[in-house]
Design a protein around this motif. Structure first.
Motif, mmCIF file in Angstrom:
data_model
loop_
_atom_site.group_PDB
_atom_site.id
_atom_site.type_symbol
_atom_site.label_atom_id
_atom_site.label_comp_id
_atom_site.label_asym_id
_atom_site.label_seq_id
_atom_site.Cartn_x
_atom_site.Cartn_y
_atom_site.Cartn_z
ATOM 1 N N LEU B 327 0.893 -1.154 0.019
ATOM 2 C CA LEU B 327 0.022 0.033 -0.007
ATOM 3 C C LEU B 327 0.895 1.266 -0.137
ATOM 4 N N ARG B 328 2.042 1.292 0.470
ATOM 5 C CA ARG B 328 2.919 2.404 0.788
ATOM 6 C C ARG B 328 3.354 2.763 -0.802
ATOM 7 N N VAL B 329 3.567 1.778 -1.516
ATOM 8 C CA VAL B 329 3.900 2.154 -2.971
ATOM 9 C C VAL B 329 2.598 2.427 -3.686
ATOM 10 N N ILE B 330 1.566 1.854 -3.272
ATOM 11 C CA ILE B 330 0.273 1.892 -4.364
ATOM 12 C C ILE B 330 -0.475 3.361 -4.177
ATOM 13 N N ILE B 331 -0.464 3.770 -2.917
ATOM 14 C CA ILE B 331 -1.280 4.829 -2.410
ATOM 15 C C ILE B 331 -0.834 6.281 -3.664
ATOM 16 N N PRO B 332 0.314 6.562 -3.172
ATOM 17 C CA PRO B 332 0.702 7.882 -3.949
ATOM 18 C C PRO B 332 0.176 7.558 -5.484
ATOM 19 N N PRO B 333 0.515 6.920 -6.453
ATOM 20 C CA PRO B 333 0.137 6.818 -7.761
ATOM 21 C C PRO B 333 -1.447 6.876 -7.837
ATOM 22 N N LEU B 334 -2.206 6.161 -6.998
ATOM 23 C CA LEU B 334 -3.428 5.924 -6.688
ATOM 24 C C LEU B 334 -3.981 7.334 -6.399
ATOM 25 N N ILE B 335 -3.496 8.200 -5.859
ATOM 26 C CA ILE B 335 -4.137 9.538 -5.526
ATOM 27 C C ILE B 335 -4.415 10.149 -6.781
ATOM 28 N N SER B 388 -9.199 18.879 -2.750
ATOM 29 C CA SER B 388 -9.964 18.194 -1.660
ATOM 30 C C SER B 388 -9.521 16.721 -1.513
ATOM 31 N N ILE B 389 -9.514 15.959 -2.952
ATOM 32 C CA ILE B 389 -9.179 14.792 -3.043
ATOM 33 C C ILE B 389 -7.723 14.614 -2.752
ATOM 34 N N SER B 390 -6.783 15.191 -3.051
ATOM 35 C CA SER B 390 -5.398 15.248 -2.598
ATOM 36 C C SER B 390 -5.267 15.106 -1.085
ATOM 37 N N MET B 391 -6.192 16.187 -0.375
ATOM 38 C CA MET B 391 -5.805 16.111 0.912
ATOM 39 C C MET B 391 -6.158 15.057 1.782
ATOM 40 N N VAL B 392 -7.455 14.334 1.217
ATOM 41 C CA VAL B 392 -8.048 13.346 2.028
ATOM 42 C C VAL B 392 -7.046 12.117 1.737
ATOM 43 N N MET B 393 -6.626 11.960 0.370
ATOM 44 C CA MET B 393 -5.675 10.766 -0.035
ATOM 45 C C MET B 393 -4.304 10.893 0.842
ATOM 46 N N ASN B 394 -3.728 12.260 0.871
ATOM 47 C CA ASN B 394 -2.527 12.531 1.676
ATOM 48 C C ASN B 394 -2.753 12.019 3.020
ATOM 49 N N PHE B 395 -3.916 12.321 3.785
ATOM 50 C CA PHE B 395 -4.094 11.961 4.938
ATOM 51 C C PHE B 395 -3.845 10.516 5.148
ATOM 52 N N ASN B 397 -2.456 8.445 3.135
ATOM 53 C CA ASN B 397 -1.179 7.998 2.992
ATOM 54 C C ASN B 397 -0.158 8.184 4.027
ATOM 55 N N ASN B 398 -0.440 9.125 4.600
ATOM 56 C CA ASN B 398 0.365 9.365 5.872
ATOM 57 C C ASN B 398 0.153 8.370 7.055
ATOM 58 N N SER B 399 -1.150 7.648 7.085
ATOM 59 C CA SER B 399 -1.636 6.757 7.867
ATOM 60 C C SER B 399 -0.736 5.304 7.629
ATOM 61 N N VAL B 400 -0.522 5.069 6.290
ATOM 62 C CA VAL B 400 -0.110 3.861 6.045
ATOM 63 C C VAL B 400 1.341 3.892 5.582
ATOM 64 N N LYS B 401 1.993 4.757 5.555
ATOM 65 C CA LYS B 401 3.322 5.049 4.936
ATOM 66 C C LYS B 401 4.264 4.783 6.172
ATOM 67 N N LEU B 402 5.271 4.081 5.820
ATOM 68 C CA LEU B 402 6.537 3.710 6.865
ATOM 69 C C LEU B 402 6.739 4.855 8.009
ATOM 70 N N LYS B 403 6.468 4.353 9.214
ATOM 71 C CA LYS B 403 6.722 5.488 10.164
ATOM 72 C C LYS B 403 8.144 5.250 10.486
ATOM 73 N N GLU B 404 8.883 6.620 10.479
ATOM 74 C CA GLU B 404 10.285 6.363 10.934
ATOM 75 C C GLU B 404 10.380 7.417 11.872
ATOM 76 N N ARG B 405 11.281 6.667 13.044
ATOM 77 C CA ARG B 405 11.307 7.476 14.260
ATOM 78 C C ARG B 405 12.755 7.804 14.323
#
Lengths: 338, 405
Positions: B327-335, B388-395, B397-405
């Motif tokens: 999903l991390r790879v899929i979401i950005p092009p999906l947006i 608006s679509i970008s905003m929702v989808m980026n939100f 995306n942030n929830s599924v992307k790799l969390k780096e701490r």
């Protein structure tokens, strides 16, 4: 680098837009060709024949103006326009004049900034249905699905007519006549509505015209005529008086056949003034003295053009009706050549 | 001496803006920005004065004038006496309707096709490849017009449904009619009491989430897995059905019937909507399928093998190991595909679907002649939808992307 090229292009466009255009008459003469906006294909009014030559009632008006200005009825570049883009094309200067079954209305004349140069066809909105639909009057069309060319006055008339009569309908918006025929013939709409003349022309192009009929109601006034941009009066005058010359020629009995004889000089001073053997009307228009002779030489006078393209002897078979001369009970009338 | 070595901290000379590397780039940027603003202002001023000369001073009062035309598909109250602004809103809702329907179908199709393309079954994988290559490489406009032509010419006219020995008949126990004017399906009618059924249904959905959390905790504690799917389906359906009968069946269906010229009653899905919806979905699904395939292939094979070594079955490997990472790879092009679909919906004008471009950018523009104003509003509206679509989808995306701490 890229940015500077982009900015340069934009700046150049801005400069080009800033240059005020000279008179349309000079532009047309400089180009050697008249750019005339016509319908995208309405048999009888404007359609290319088998050889790709445009012909029709509106086309002949374009040719007449080209003959007056350039001396050659074939020096016309026909620009087919959908009803949606026609006004933009005219106001942007893409075409010099528009002769495209366009209804003369208040808002188009005043608000859109165009000048209508007369009426070449008095029309009205009609309805076409299949005979087997079993409808004899437009008042029985409650609930019908109606194909309608979008961006036209007919769209607004239709809404008004059904609202006034308390009926409902399902509009199917379409872009052009060809698409309308596809939808109507496949039965995707029960009714096709537009100007009655266009309906007659469309019906004539069907395989079985007799299966279809026009309902008796004519629900609007649609005076169709050529138009030009507002603010260029000399050019508007040329288009206006070209049309008037065609009509006056019919009124005075000047035809394509007897044109040469008439041009040699007659007893009727108005004919002489129009054809340039007397006075200097052509010079006042910014043209030469023979302009009206060339106008009539292209396709004959108004009556001849009508008969050749849409008259009763053609497949379209429109009678003169309102479009007869005022002397014969119609509305076609011009100011005098004086 | 030490005093002399102190740098002259506050002494700032104008020439430093140009010669001091600390300030030079800022100076240049400010000058460029100034030139840019001046250039834009000059162009706008030029346009404005040219329009003024043509007698076309920008003017938005047409929005409050009656539109004068009718719109066939309207999700809100609208008549020919409504204002142009209202027509704009009707068009906006129609755009959003087809965009949302399209995004849903395109995602379902795209994910299935993308996964199936990686299938070990040779025929299925090749069929999916063929699908992707065909739909990705045919212009969308042609697909839309093709779909519309099929609907107009293949499906029967309403009048063929008439009479004793009618040539066409309705499907599904006389509840659905496919005609060349669109599809007529039964419409739910909500009577008093249906509100309670609706509330129960919403509570059931909330219940599913609560159950899901509880089941997960239970699994972590005991290692047992419940038949989650069936239990969730039960929670979703049973209370709603029970309340439906308790409240005396408040929701009924209104079936389409042939009356006069057309079918009356029921829900009318116009063929312009269906043609546009299908064409947009099929087209976009091909791109989404490629994004999905790329995402799955981006997951190292070692992951699958490691999961298999732990004893997970292939289905679970896909669901628990591969897809969450893919999903991390899929979401950005999906947006961007969702954005494309929404913007492509403006091709609706080709089949007479009354979306934004058809109402504000079509009939209103035409009948009022206010081209510049209408197009400007149109662009702003599409921009707002896309952002608006970008905003929702980026939100998301942030929830599924790799969390780096």
């Amino acid at each position: 680098m890229k940015k500077s090229v982009l900015l340069g292009t934009i700046a150049a466009m801005g400069v080009m837009a800033g240059v005020a255009s000279a008179g349309t008459l000079d532009d047309v003469k400089a180009n050697g060709v008249l750019k005339c906006g016509v319908s995208t294909g309405l048999v009888g009014f404007a359609a290319p024949d088998a050889n790709g030559n445009w012909e029709g009632f509106d086309v002949d008006i374009c040719r007449a103006v080209a003959a007056a200005v350039l001396g050659d009825g074939d020096a016309v570049q026909f620009v087919p326009l959908s009803s949606k883009v026609r006004f933009t094309a005219l106001s942007s200067g893409e075409i010099d004049m528009l002769a495209r079954n366009t209804t003369w209305t208040f808002s188009r004349d005043v608000d859109l900034g165009f000048t209508f140069t007369g009426v070449n066809y008095y029309d009205g909105q009609g309805f076409m249905v299949r005979k087997d639909l079993g409808v004899a009057s437009a008042t029985e069309l409650d609930g019908a699905t109606i194909c309608i060319t979008t961006g036209t006055t007919t769209e607004l008339n239709l809404a008004d007519y059904f609202r006034t009569n308390g009926m409902s309908y399902e509009p199917v918006p379409i872009e052009n006549n060809a698409e309308a025929m596809q939808q109507y013939l496949s039965g995707a709409c029960d009714v096709y509505t537009t100007d009655a003349s266009a309906l007659a022309a469309t019906r004539a192009s069907f395989e079985t015209p007799d299966d279809h009929m026009l309902l008796p109601e004519i629900v609007s006034k649609e005076p169709l005529g050529p138009l030009v941009r507002e603010g260029d009066e000399p050019w508007g005058d040329i288009v206006r008086w070209t049309l008037n010359a065609l009509i006056t020629a019919e009124e005075l009995g000047v035809t394509k056949a007897n044109l040469e004889e008439m041009a040699a000089g007659t007893d009727n001073p108005e004919i002489n003034r129009m054809l340039g053997t007397e006075g200097n009307l052509g010079e006042m228009l910014g043209l030469d003295a023979d302009w009206a002779q060339r106008v009539i030489a292209v396709g004959g006078n108004y009556g001849e053009i009508f008969e050749a393209n849409i008259g009763e002897s053609t497949a379209i078979g429109l009678s003169r009706g309102l479009n007869a001369l005022w002397t014969q009970g119609g509305l076609i009338y011009t100011p005098p050549f004086r | 001496m030490a005093m002399a070595d102190q740098p002259a901290a506050k002494s700032f000379r104008l020439s430093m803006l140009l010669y001091d590397t600390r300030y030079r780039s800022i100076t240049i940027q400010i000058i460029m920005l100034g030139l840019f603003v001046a250039g834009v202002w000059w162009l706008l001023d030029n346009m404005y004065s040219n329009l003024d000369e043509l007698g076309k001073r920008p003017n938005f009062t047409f929005l409050t004038a009656p539109a004068g035309y009718d719109i066939n598909q309207r999700l809100i109250e609208y008549s020919s006496q409504s204002t142009n602004a209202r027509a704009w809103l009707v068009g906006l809702l129609n755009t959003l309707l087809v965009a949302v329907m399209g995004c849903i179908l395109a995602t379902v199709l795209g994910v299935s096709i993308g996964v199936l393309r990686l299938s070990k079954n040779w025929i299925i994988a090749r069929l999916m490849t063929a699908y992707i290559e065909i739909f990705r490489n045919v212009p969308l406009l042609l697909l839309i017009i093709f779909a519309m032509s099929i609907f107009i010419n293949i499906f029967p006219q309403p009048k063929l449904f008439r009479g004793e020995d009618a040539l066409s008949s309705m499907y599904f126990w006389d509840s659905v009619a496919f005609t060349n004017r669109g599809w007529y399906i039964p419409k739910p009618v909500f009577e008093s009491g249906s509100m309670i059924v609706g509330i129960v249904f919403l509570l059931s959905i909330a219940g599913i989430f609560v159950f899901g959390r509880w089941a997960k905790k239970r699994q972590e504690a005991t290692g047992e897995i419940l038949p989650n799917f069936w239990i969730k389906l039960g929670i979703l359906v049973i209370p709603a059905v029970v309340f439906y009968y308790i409240m005396g069946q408040p929701i009924s269906l209104n079936y389409p019937e042939l009356k006069g010229f057309n079918f009356k009653g029921g829900l009318h899905l116009r063929n312009s909507l269906i043609a546009l919806w299908l064409a947009l979905s099929l087209y976009t699904a091909a791109f989404i399928a490629e994004a999905v395939r790329a995402g799955i292939m981006a997951i190292d094979k070692g992951q699958t093998e490691a999961a298999a070594a732990l004893g997970l079955r292939p289905k679970r490997i896909m669901k628990l190991v591969v897809l969450p990472q893919a999903l991390r790879v899929i979401i950005p092009p999906l947006i961007s595909q969702y954005l494309n679909l929404t913007k492509n919906s403006s091709l609706a004008v080709a089949v007479g679907y009354m979306d934004l471009t058809g109402t504000l950018g079509g009939i209103t523009l035409n009948q009022t002649g206010r081209a510049l104003e209408s197009i400007l509003l149109l662009m702003i509206t599409y921009l707002a939808i896309s952002l608006s679509i970008s905003m929702v989808m980026n939100f998301y995306n942030n929830s599924v992307k790799l969390k780096e701490r």
